[in-house]
Enzyme design. Structure first.
Site, mmCIF file in Angstrom:
data_model
loop_
_atom_site.group_PDB
_atom_site.id
_atom_site.type_symbol
_atom_site.label_atom_id
_atom_site.label_comp_id
_atom_site.label_asym_id
_atom_site.label_seq_id
_atom_site.Cartn_x
_atom_site.Cartn_y
_atom_site.Cartn_z
ATOM 1 N N ARG A 1 -2.026 11.167 -5.638
ATOM 2 C CA ARG A 1 -2.549 12.250 -4.798
ATOM 3 C C ARG A 1 -2.196 13.648 -5.299
ATOM 4 O O ARG A 1 -2.938 14.601 -5.041
ATOM 5 C CB ARG A 1 -2.069 12.066 -3.365
ATOM 6 C CG ARG A 1 -2.698 10.832 -2.708
ATOM 7 C CD ARG A 1 -2.438 10.762 -1.226
ATOM 8 N NE ARG A 1 -3.092 9.606 -0.629
ATOM 9 C CZ ARG A 1 -3.076 9.329 0.661
ATOM 10 N NH1 ARG A 1 -2.436 10.110 1.508
ATOM 11 N NH2 ARG A 1 -3.694 8.263 1.137
ATOM 12 N N ASP B 1 -2.491 17.531 14.595
ATOM 13 C CA ASP B 1 -2.018 16.893 13.374
ATOM 14 C C ASP B 1 -1.284 17.951 12.567
ATOM 15 O O ASP B 1 -1.467 19.151 12.799
ATOM 16 C CB ASP B 1 -3.198 16.321 12.571
ATOM 17 C CG ASP B 1 -2.767 15.176 11.654
ATOM 18 O OD1 ASP B 1 -2.897 14.008 12.043
ATOM 19 O OD2 ASP B 1 -2.268 15.468 10.543
#
Length: 277
Positions: free
Chosen positions: A45, A147
């Protein structure tokens, strides 16, 4: 002495020492305990960010983040490492409990508010919104989604999903609350504006005290996020959420999670469901 390096097809490898630096950094920022098994995931990532800056090593990227002079890049790193898979009507027994045990017996005409406290790309928020629209037709209600990742919050707010993500949505709800994309948006669907108007999204770091401005809630969903926290962080997160849960309100966690040893101020109702006295 550096340990063995984990590589990635697209370029840079990471040493054990470098990985330990990122483990500490993501723990400090988000409270997430990244196990050694996640080394390949981290490399996969973050490699694109090294490429973006022309850094040959993870140490250089880490040093840039550690200066504190690039908060926007720190957010990019958090987004990349905390994005989790979710889907509509996941773990349906929780929604059945909400409908049958919390909402249907309710006789209070006051607004009903639910918080999806780790909402990722928004599927849980809109699942809750569909359920509330059906079961509370004459009562004001709101679903708040939060979030730590701004990237997933932007997707959640858009309420725009690939058509293959609609599995799990009951056919009647699909017709009523989802608009099938046409022409340029073919192969996608959009949550209806009427439903979206009753939802709100904001960034919240659950490891920090929650601003009272978010309001109080009848129900808080905190599902499939506690598995990423160690015991100390779990305690901190529950302590941060409790002031926002109304007396008599419910906290619901994921089926693979438990609050054993940390349910201070909560009574177990059944597995994964707790009530604030």
């Amino acid at each position: 002495m550096n340990g063995p390096a984990a590589g990635h097809p697209s370029g840079a490898a990471i040493t054990d020492q470098e990985f330990a630096l990122f483990q500490r950094l993501i723990y400090k920022i988000a409270g997430i305990s990244l196990s050694d098994a996640k080394k390949v995931l981290l490399v996969g990532r973050l490699s694109k960010r090294l490429k973006h800056y022309g850094f040959p090593t993870f140490s250089q990227y880490y040093r840039m983040l550690a200066t504190g002079q690039h908060p926007e890049e720190l957010q990019v790193m958090v987004d990349l490492l905390t994005t989790n898979e979710t889907y509509f009507f996941r773990e349906p027994r929780h929604f059945e409990f909400l409908r049958d045990e919390i909402i249907r017996p309710r006789r209070n005409p006051a607004p009903f508010r639910v918080w999806s406290a780790a909402c990722s790309t928004g599927e849980e928020v809109y699942t809750l919104a569909m359920l509330l629209a059906e079961t509370l037709p004459n009562t004001p209600w709101e679903v708040v989604g939060s979030d730590i990742s701004t990237q997933v919050l932007a997707k959640a707010e858009a309420g725009h999903y690939p058509l293959d993500r609609n599995e799990g949505i009951p056919p009647a709800y699909l017709v009523k609350y989802c608009l099938k994309g046409v022409r340029a948006h073919s192969g996608t669907f959009l949550i209806t504006p009427e439903l979206k108007r009753r939802t709100r999204f904001q960034q919240v770091n659950l490891t920090l005290p929650v601003d009272a401005g978010i309001g109080d809630f009848e129900v808080i969903f905190l599902r499939n996020v506690m598995i990423y926290f160690d015991m100390d962080t779990k305690r901190k997160v529950v302590a941060n959420l409790l002031p926002r849960l109304k007396s008599g309100g419910h906290l619901i966690i994921g089926h693979s999670e438990t609050l054993n040893g940390i349910q201070q101020g909560l009574e177990p109702v059944r597995a994964t469901i707790y009530r604030k006295p």
